[in-house]
Design an enzyme around this catalytic site. Structure first.
Site, PDB file in Angstrom:
ATOM      1  N   GLU A  80       0.836  -1.199   0.000  1.00 29.31           N
ATOM      2  CA  GLU A  80       0.000   0.000   0.000  1.00 29.31           C
ATOM      3  C   GLU A  80       0.872   1.252   0.000  1.00 29.31           C
ATOM      4  OE1 GLU A  80      -3.099   0.029  -0.450  1.00 29.31           O
ATOM      5  OE2 GLU A  80      -3.606  -2.079  -0.119  1.00 29.31           O
ATOM      6  N   CYS A 143      -7.340  -2.324   8.454  1.00 26.59           N
ATOM      7  CA  CYS A 143      -6.005  -2.320   7.833  1.00 26.59           C
ATOM      8  C   CYS A 143      -5.480  -0.891   7.696  1.00 26.59           C
ATOM      9  CB  CYS A 143      -6.068  -2.984   6.458  1.00 26.59           C
ATOM     10  SG  CYS A 143      -6.390  -4.751   6.496  1.00 26.59           S
ATOM     11  N   HIS A 165      -1.101  -5.893   1.364  1.00 23.40           N
ATOM     12  CA  HIS A 165      -2.322  -6.689   1.282  1.00 23.40           C
ATOM     13  C   HIS A 165      -2.075  -7.950   0.458  1.00 23.40           C
ATOM     14  CE1 HIS A 165      -5.346  -3.512   2.646  1.00 23.40           C
ATOM     15  NE2 HIS A 165      -5.653  -4.611   3.292  1.00 23.40           N
TER      16      HIS A 165
END
Length: 198
Positions: A80, A143, A165
């Site tokens: 991310e 998250c 992820h």
């Protein structure tokens, strides 16, 4: 001298009985390349997840923290790039909390960028023949909450923080399901590649 990596995975949430993030993290070697690992299972709960990780970080004193989470529907291992200052749950967390349109930190900026090398990690994962891609949205569930909270805590410090992820495991998609998945050993290999790319 080895550097220290704190790497975390979540417990199952929703109707799931397993979470590929923790299943993979728990199977990583204790030492990968120049990295000594501390592996931590984190509750899928707003706010609490960050408290648990920060407590472990105070004891372990890591150089890098990588949190790993499940992203059902994604077909690749995806670091991310950004965490946003928003809690907006479409389902309750494991404590029954379901915040809507709340800030994570009222004293924090709108977003933080990852401080781990996302592009380098994707390259390493792809070189191993595993699907990898950068994601520009960690969502607005636990998250992202954890990622943002850790980045806020370690802003302007030497500790680097990132989030990755991973897709479902095949066992989570069932027969005849069109949702993408990756075998557990492949996810473990991808995370090992990511660590070596640090």
């Amino acid at each position: 001298m080895r550097q220290k990596l704190l790497i975390t995975g979540f417990d199952p949430f929703g109707k799931e009985t397993i979470n590929p993030s923790w299943e993979a993290v728990s199977r990583l070697s204790d030492v990968i390349g120049d990295w000594e690992l501390s592996k931590l299972k984190v509750p899928t709960e707003f706010g609490v997840a960050a408290e648990v990780v920060l407590k472990e970080a105070e004891a372990f004193m890591p150089d890098v923290i990588i949190c790993v989470g499940q992203a059902g529907g994604r077909c690749a291992v995806m670091p991310e790039y950004v965490a946003i200052n928003l809690r907006n749950a479409s389902m309750a967390d494991n404590r029954g909390n379901m915040p809507r349109e709340e800030s994570i930190r009222t004293d924090g900026p709108a977003a933080y960028f990852s401080t781990i090398p996302c592009s380098k990690i994707v390259d390493a994962v792809r070189e191993a023949g595993i699907p990898g891609a950068i994601s520009y949205s960690a969502g607005t569930y636990v998250c992202n909450d954890l990622f943002y909270s850790l980045r806020h805590r370690y802003e302007d410090t030497a500790v680097r923080v990132g989030f990755i992820h991973v897709p479902y495991l095949p066992a989570q998609t069932g027969s005849g399901c069109s949702l993408p998945s990756l075998p557990l050993d492949v996810i473990v290999q991808a995370l090992s590649c990511a660590i070596l790319a640090l």
